[in-house]
Design an enzyme around this catalytic site. Structure first.
Site, mmCIF file in Angstrom:
data_model
loop_
_atom_site.group_PDB
_atom_site.id
_atom_site.type_symbol
_atom_site.label_atom_id
_atom_site.label_comp_id
_atom_site.label_asym_id
_atom_site.label_seq_id
_atom_site.Cartn_x
_atom_site.Cartn_y
_atom_site.Cartn_z
ATOM 1 N N LEU A 173 9.107 -1.508 -9.683
ATOM 2 C CA LEU A 173 8.028 -1.249 -10.649
ATOM 3 C C LEU A 173 7.000 -2.380 -10.658
ATOM 4 C CD1 LEU A 173 10.174 0.225 -13.569
ATOM 5 C CD2 LEU A 173 8.937 1.463 -11.794
ATOM 6 N N SER B 172 6.559 -8.310 -9.966
ATOM 7 C CA SER B 172 5.924 -9.509 -9.398
ATOM 8 C C SER B 172 4.403 -9.370 -9.374
ATOM 9 C CB SER B 172 6.475 -9.813 -8.004
ATOM 10 O OG SER B 172 6.279 -8.723 -7.141
ATOM 11 N N ASP C 48 0.133 -2.478 -5.339
ATOM 12 C CA ASP C 48 0.722 -2.931 -6.604
ATOM 13 C C ASP C 48 -0.258 -3.795 -7.390
ATOM 14 O OD1 ASP C 48 2.806 -1.735 -5.316
ATOM 15 O OD2 ASP C 48 3.891 -3.581 -4.892
ATOM 16 N N ASP D 83 -0.063 2.505 1.976
ATOM 17 C CA ASP D 83 -1.165 1.568 1.664
ATOM 18 C C ASP D 83 -1.497 0.658 2.839
ATOM 19 O OD1 ASP D 83 1.134 -0.040 1.268
ATOM 20 O OD2 ASP D 83 0.424 -0.895 -0.636
ATOM 21 N N ALA E 57 13.053 -3.643 -9.535
ATOM 22 C CA ALA E 57 13.382 -2.219 -9.688
ATOM 23 C C ALA E 57 12.420 -1.321 -8.936
ATOM 24 C CB ALA E 57 13.376 -1.856 -11.176
ATOM 25 N N HIS F 291 4.487 3.686 1.417
ATOM 26 C CA HIS F 291 4.328 3.167 2.782
ATOM 27 C C HIS F 291 3.074 3.746 3.447
ATOM 28 C CE1 HIS F 291 8.018 0.759 2.991
ATOM 29 N NE2 HIS F 291 8.411 1.607 2.059
HETATM 30 C C1 GLA Z 1 5.876 -2.228 -2.050
HETATM 31 C C2 GLA Z 1 4.605 -2.926 -1.534
HETATM 32 C C3 GLA Z 1 3.407 -1.975 -1.600
HETATM 33 C C4 GLA Z 1 3.713 -0.638 -0.938
HETATM 34 C C5 GLA Z 1 5.064 -0.086 -1.407
HETATM 35 C C6 GLA Z 1 5.480 1.139 -0.643
HETATM 36 O O1 GLA Z 1 5.745 -1.952 -3.404
HETATM 37 O O2 GLA Z 1 4.325 -4.066 -2.300
HETATM 38 O O3 GLA Z 1 2.276 -2.593 -1.026
HETATM 39 O O4 GLA Z 1 3.664 -0.753 0.453
HETATM 40 O O5 GLA Z 1 6.107 -1.032 -1.314
HETATM 41 O O6 GLA Z 1 4.588 2.161 -0.865
#
Ligand code: GLA
Length: 352
Positions: A106, A109, A153, A20, A104, A18
């Protein structure tokens, strides 16, 4: 025409959750679980089949049409965000398979979006620089799910580096790899709990962070100091987490794995107490891992279920994993699934 094949890995975030979307810092690794998209040229439509037996989706080559309620939404999202960036509407046929566990935490998507985007770009001879590809895939995720996700991600799936964690500055999008010592094992344990409430809570947390930044007159919480946010637990998490990410990258570079582990456990406490996105089960799993000899452990990703990530000494990881799973099972009655992951290269080397 020969079949072409495109791959993109999932990711696990070692520390920095949380942060990014607050223009902050993250430290993920791309993992040896991946999505593979195989394609052949085919007329005017995009026809996509899941090799895992979950049906077929047929869309216009610009992503128009009925994507259904499942993985087709990601495929449609990618075709639409690439069309907005100028991709010609060229059709093709594709099949998808993935070894990234779904839902999960990871980034299954993001792996699908990136592998599919590479396939769609190749089919139309359309070139997109890596950072723009990450942005297009992030926009596709938002279109598909309505969740206002950050860039971590999709960027990790593209910029992953073998045997290294990626220190990403989510404001400049600079990626700075930090080698993982060979003596260190990264363990992922699924709690056996699906991620519940995650989407609505994600949007709510993001809004709270943006409101805090606005109140302080700052562009983003990245620019806040600990003093400024002392009375606001959500913002306090973001500011302290950014500090932990930078300290963890430094410690990793210095080979100080004990410090990295400690920072991970502190990160979990902050996500649990200040950001409030943990669950009693995730807390128990983290305690079971550290109590079994892990160097550190924390929930990873959006929170509210899914996986935790832990670090352990290479020569001890089997015992840590078995002991922690046994403790967790007897405390909760839930069945955990533990597996080691290795850091791999992303879908494309950074900078190309
Ligand atoms: C999900 C979001 C990311 C990031 C995380 C928490 O994976 O897709 O952009 O915010 O939650 O760090």
């Amino acid at each position: 025409m020969p079949e072409l094949s495109f791959r993109a890995p999932g990711r696990v975030n070692l520390i920095g959750d949380h942060t990014d979307y607050n223009d902050g810092f993250v430290l993920p690794i791309a993992i040896d679980r991946e999505c593979i998209v195989r394609t052949r040229p085919d007329g005017d439509t995009v026809r996509v089949r899941s090799r895992q037996g979950e049906g077929e989706v047929v869309l216009g080559a610009d992503g128009s049409g009925d994507a259904g309620g499942g993985w087709g939404r990601y495929v449609a999202g990618v075709l639409r965000t690439l069309a907005e960036r100028g991709r010609t509407a060229v059709g093709f046929e594709a099949s998808i398979s993935s070894t990234v566990p779904l839902g999960a935490g990871l980034s299954s998507s993001a792996a699908l979006e990136v592998a599919f985007a590479l396939a769609a770009c190749a089919a139309a001879a359309f070139e997109v620089p890596p950072l723009e590809l990450a942005r297009a895939c992030q926009a596709a995720e938002r279109l598909a799910t309505g969740v206002p996700c950050g860039i971590m991600d999709q960027l990790a799936a593209i910029a992953g580096r073998r045997d290294a964690a990626l220190l990403i500055d989510c404001r400049s999008l600079a990626v700075d790899p930090a080698s993982l010592p060979p003596s260190l094992a990264v363990l992922v344990v699924h709690s056996g709990l699906p991620r519940a409430l995650a989407d609505s809570a994600y949007a709510e947390r993001r809004a709270a962070c943006e409101a805090a930044a606005e109140r302080l007159g700052l562009r983003a919480l990245r620019d806040a100091t600990a003093e400024l946010v002392a009375d606001d637990p959500r913002a306090r998490h973001v500011v302290s987490e950014n500090e932990r990410v930078l300290a963890a990258a430094d410690a990793l570079r210095a080979g100080d794995v004990a410090t990295v582990g400690r920072l991970m456990s502190e990160s979990h406490a902050s996500l649990r107490d200040d950001f409030e996105i943990s669950t009693p089960e995730l807390d128990l799993l983290v305690e079971a891992l550290t109590g079994s000899g892990a160097l550190g452990a924390r929930l990873t990703g959006g929170g509210f279920g899914g996986c935790v990530v832990a670090l352990a000494a290479e020569d001890n990881v089997g015992r840590v994993s078995a002991d922690a799973c046994e403790r967790y099972r007897s405390a909760t009655g839930l069945e955990p699934t533990a597996f080691r992951v290795r850091a791999v290269d992303g879908a494309r080397p950074p900078g190309r």
